[in-house]
Design a protein around this motif. Structure first.
Motif, short mmCIF file in Angstrom:
data_model
loop_
_atom_site.label_atom_id
_atom_site.label_comp_id
_atom_site.label_asym_id
_atom_site.label_seq_id
_atom_site.Cartn_x
_atom_site.Cartn_y
_atom_site.Cartn_z
N PRO A 1 0.75 -1.25 -0.10
CA PRO A 1 -0.08 -0.06 -0.07
C PRO A 1 0.92 1.12 0.00
O PRO A 1 1.78 1.43 0.76
CB PRO A 1 -0.67 -0.12 1.26
CG PRO A 1 -0.15 -1.16 2.13
CD PRO A 1 0.48 -2.05 1.11
N GLY A 2 0.56 2.06 -0.98
CA GLY A 2 1.13 3.74 -0.87
C GLY A 2 2.56 3.71 -1.51
O GLY A 2 3.45 4.09 -1.18
N THR A 3 2.87 2.43 -2.18
CA THR A 3 3.91 2.05 -2.95
C THR A 3 3.98 1.82 -4.20
O THR A 3 3.18 0.94 -4.67
CB THR A 3 4.82 0.95 -2.14
OG1 THR A 3 4.91 1.30 -0.84
CG2 THR A 3 6.35 0.70 -2.37
N THR A 4 5.00 2.10 -5.14
CA THR A 4 5.00 1.86 -6.57
C THR A 4 6.15 1.06 -7.06
O THR A 4 7.43 1.52 -6.67
CB THR A 4 5.10 3.40 -7.18
OG1 THR A 4 4.01 4.14 -6.93
CG2 THR A 4 4.96 2.98 -8.81
N LEU A 5 5.87 -0.04 -7.52
CA LEU A 5 6.80 -0.73 -7.95
C LEU A 5 7.61 0.02 -9.15
O LEU A 5 6.89 0.44 -10.16
CB LEU A 5 6.31 -2.21 -8.61
CG LEU A 5 7.24 -3.04 -9.27
CD1 LEU A 5 8.29 -3.75 -8.19
CD2 LEU A 5 6.38 -4.09 -10.04
N VAL A 6 8.95 -0.11 -9.46
CA VAL A 6 9.57 0.37 -10.44
C VAL A 6 10.49 -0.34 -11.28
O VAL A 6 10.87 -0.12 -12.47
CB VAL A 6 10.53 1.73 -10.14
CG1 VAL A 6 9.87 2.64 -9.48
CG2 VAL A 6 11.55 1.18 -9.12
N ARG B 1 6.97 -15.79 3.83
CA ARG B 1 5.63 -15.83 3.29
C ARG B 1 5.34 -17.03 2.29
O ARG B 1 5.95 -17.34 1.25
CB ARG B 1 5.27 -14.65 2.49
CG ARG B 1 5.10 -13.46 3.53
CD ARG B 1 3.76 -13.28 4.10
NE ARG B 1 2.47 -13.14 3.54
CZ ARG B 1 2.09 -12.05 3.09
NH1 ARG B 1 2.40 -10.99 3.34
NH2 ARG B 1 0.97 -12.00 1.91
N GLY B 2 4.86 -18.44 2.83
CA GLY B 2 4.94 -19.44 2.07
C GLY B 2 6.20 -19.78 1.65
O GLY B 2 7.02 -19.91 2.63
N GLU B 3 6.38 -20.26 0.37
CA GLU B 3 7.74 -20.68 0.19
C GLU B 3 8.85 -19.48 -0.08
O GLU B 3 9.99 -19.71 -0.22
CB GLU B 3 7.73 -21.48 -1.26
CG GLU B 3 7.61 -20.26 -2.45
CD GLU B 3 7.83 -20.96 -3.72
OE1 GLU B 3 9.03 -21.69 -4.04
OE2 GLU B 3 7.28 -20.78 -4.78
N LEU C 1 4.26 -3.04 6.11
CA LEU C 1 4.22 -3.39 4.73
C LEU C 1 4.38 -4.94 4.36
O LEU C 1 3.68 -5.51 3.49
CB LEU C 1 5.47 -2.43 4.13
CG LEU C 1 5.16 -0.93 4.14
CD1 LEU C 1 6.46 -0.35 3.47
CD2 LEU C 1 4.15 -0.54 3.52
N LEU C 2 5.28 -5.58 5.17
CA LEU C 2 5.23 -7.06 4.87
C LEU C 2 4.25 -7.66 5.15
O LEU C 2 3.60 -8.71 4.50
CB LEU C 2 6.58 -7.78 5.72
CG LEU C 2 8.07 -7.37 5.20
CD1 LEU C 2 9.00 -7.72 6.36
CD2 LEU C 2 8.08 -7.62 3.74
N ASP C 3 3.37 -7.27 6.35
CA ASP C 3 2.14 -7.86 6.82
C ASP C 3 0.96 -7.60 5.75
O ASP C 3 0.23 -8.43 5.38
CB ASP C 3 1.63 -7.27 8.01
CG ASP C 3 2.45 -7.84 9.19
OD1 ASP C 3 2.51 -7.11 10.21
OD2 ASP C 3 3.25 -8.93 9.13
N GLU C 4 1.09 -6.45 5.30
CA GLU C 4 0.01 -6.05 4.22
C GLU C 4 0.18 -6.34 2.76
O GLU C 4 -0.60 -6.00 1.63
CB GLU C 4 -0.16 -4.51 4.15
CG GLU C 4 -0.96 -4.11 5.72
CD GLU C 4 -0.90 -2.78 5.86
OE1 GLU C 4 -0.87 -2.08 4.90
OE2 GLU C 4 -1.43 -2.39 7.17
N ALA C 5 1.62 -6.80 2.36
CA ALA C 5 1.83 -7.12 1.05
C ALA C 5 1.05 -8.39 0.29
O ALA C 5 0.55 -9.03 1.01
CB ALA C 5 3.46 -7.90 0.97
N ALA C 6 0.56 -7.77 -0.87
CA ALA C 6 -0.19 -8.76 -1.69
C ALA C 6 0.92 -9.26 -2.74
O ALA C 6 1.30 -8.61 -3.47
CB ALA C 6 -1.21 -7.96 -2.47
N LEU C 7 0.93 -10.53 -2.47
CA LEU C 7 1.82 -11.24 -3.17
C LEU C 7 1.38 -11.87 -4.77
O LEU C 7 2.08 -12.00 -5.74
CB LEU C 7 2.49 -12.65 -2.71
CG LEU C 7 3.00 -12.65 -1.09
CD1 LEU C 7 3.78 -13.85 -0.66
CD2 LEU C 7 3.92 -11.41 -1.08
N ARG C 8 -0.04 -11.73 -4.73
CA ARG C 8 -0.45 -12.03 -6.15
C ARG C 8 -1.17 -10.98 -6.81
O ARG C 8 -1.95 -10.23 -6.00
CB ARG C 8 -1.47 -13.23 -5.97
CG ARG C 8 -0.94 -14.59 -5.44
CD ARG C 8 0.02 -15.05 -6.65
NE ARG C 8 0.82 -16.62 -6.03
CZ ARG C 8 1.93 -16.53 -5.57
NH1 ARG C 8 2.46 -15.32 -5.24
NH2 ARG C 8 2.27 -17.73 -5.03
#
Lengths: 240, 176
Positions: free
Chosen positions: A158-163, A214-216, A233-240
């Motif tokens: 959340p609130g972060t942009t992948l570059v 988170r999983g594997e 951020l790690l708690d709220e990370a959406a992996l998919r």
């Protein structure tokens, strides 16, 4: 000697790989056979044009420095030794840290320091081709497909942009390095399938580093944000 | 030869190894892995090298074996493949140039791409990097006879792709 008997030896004749008797036999045939002489000339021309292709490619500075470090006998571990060490380290580290009295050496801190080094120096101009610059998570994942030994991911926060992202090695193991922008600052997310750390954070070389499984995947996030914020951020990370 | 002497000698071949690894793998990052892995193994087992003259072939052999291992490892993980081989159709062969002497690198590379991988590898080891047949046999762990036959087939195929004159030449046989 007819052409069908000589033909299999023509390439070896051009490459000077025949024994002296074989060479004399072919040479004798060539004196009387224009067709085979022409064939020899074609083979020689072909050999010379292939030889003109580029046979050298300079390595990147990053690769050169890695290989130079391997020259040191102390660093020349076998893959088995490194793999074994990583496994033992991953399994033992949580227990070890829980027993640490204040002031003792911190292996996870050492890992954190290495990650911060990568975070700070994550762009080598010579290695631009070893990564992908994109805000599209699917495009970034496609870049890593086939290049990691685990299923690659490009989480959203959340609130972060992948570059973008690039491939690198952490302690000899392939890992993803994903770059994000948050509030004008860079966040680095390292993704590996090695069991490094648990729910832990460290401060190293001016930045905070937090670990999470988170999983594997093991996620290691680095940035100049408070540890509580990195953990959230790690708690709220959406992996998919 | 001391370890230091070996290291110095081995590193002089890094540019050639890089070129070889790049041609094997097709990508700069995989080529980096191959080269780094080659030197890791080389520095660990340098004493197995019998003489300095064999160093280059020995390094190429290590790189080749690492590439084969990587292919096998990826074959065991089909979910990681980026390209479905069944849909990866080869491009049309390049049109032959008007003159063999004016053949440019692009046309030649295009023709090389149309060779089977094992033929491409032997022809490049021989003509690009200048290895002898016995050295190529060592790099690829195949008999020298196989090296000879692959080179012969590779050159025949290249000539058929690159020169219309060679097409007619390769089809002619003098009666016994």
């Amino acid at each position: 000697m007819n052409c069908s008997l000589v033909e299999p030896d023509l390439c070896a004749f051009v490459d000077e790989e025949l024994t002296p008797p074989q060479r004399r036999s072919v040479a004798a045939h060539l004196r009387d056979c224009a067709a085979c002489r022409a064939r020899i000339e074609s083979l020689r021309s072909l050999k010379s044009v292939v030889a003109r292709l580029s046979s050298q490619e300079p390595p990147t500075r990053l690769l050169q420095s890695r290989v130079e470090r391997l020259r040191s006998p102390d660093l020349a571990w076998t893959r088995l030794e490194r793999s074994t060490l990583a496994t033992v380290l991953g399994v033992a580290i949580a227990l070890f840290l829980s027993l640490l009295p204040p002031g003792r050496p911190d292996p996870l801190g050492s890992v954190a320091a290495d990650l911060v080094t990568h975070h700070v120096q994550d762009t080598d101009p010579d290695d631009a081709a070893a990564g992908v610059a994109s805000g599209d998570a699917r495009e970034v994942v496609r870049f890593f497909l086939g290049r990691t030994l685990f299923e690659p991911i490009a989480p959203s926060f959340p609130g972060t942009t992948l570059v973008g992202g690039r491939l690198l090695r952490i302690h000899g193991h392939r890992a993803q390095l994903l770059s994000y922008r948050r509030e004008g600052q860079v966040l680095s997310l390292f993704v590996t399938d090695e069991p490094v750390g648990g729910v832990q954070c460290r401060f190293a070389r001016g930045d905070n580093v937090c670990f999470r499984h988170r999983g594997e995947h093991t996620l290691m996030i680095v940035g100049a944000f408070p540890q509580e914020e990195l953990q959230r951020l790690l708690d709220e990370a959406a992996l998919r | 030869m001391t370890r230091d002497e070996f290291s110095t000698l081995a590193l002089t071949y890094m540019d050639q190894l890089m070129s070889y690894a790049r041609r094997l793998t097709g990508t700069p990052w995989d080529a980096d892995d191959i080269v780094q892995g080659t030197y890791e193994k080389a520095f660990q087992s340098w004493e197995a090298l019998r003489d300095a003259a064999s160093c280059r072939a020995w390094l190429f052999r290590i790189a080749h074996n690492l590439h084969v291992d990587r292919i096998r490892s990826n074959a065991a993980r089909p979910e990681l493949h980026l390209v479905d081989p069944s849909t990866d159709e080869p491009l049309d062969p390049p049109p032959p140039p008007k003159s063999f002497d004016r053949l440019d690198a692009l046309a030649l590379e295009g023709a090389l791409d149309h060779l089977a991988e094992d033929q491409r590898e032997v022809i490049l080891l021989s003509d690009l990097w200048g290895f002898r047949y016995d050295e190529i046999a060592s790099v690829l762990s195949i008999p020298i006879g196989t090296v000879r036959s692959r080179i012969s087939r590779a050159r025949s195929r290249l000539l058929s792709l690159l020169t219309p004159e060679a097409r007619s030449l390769s089809g002619r046989r003098r009666p016994a």
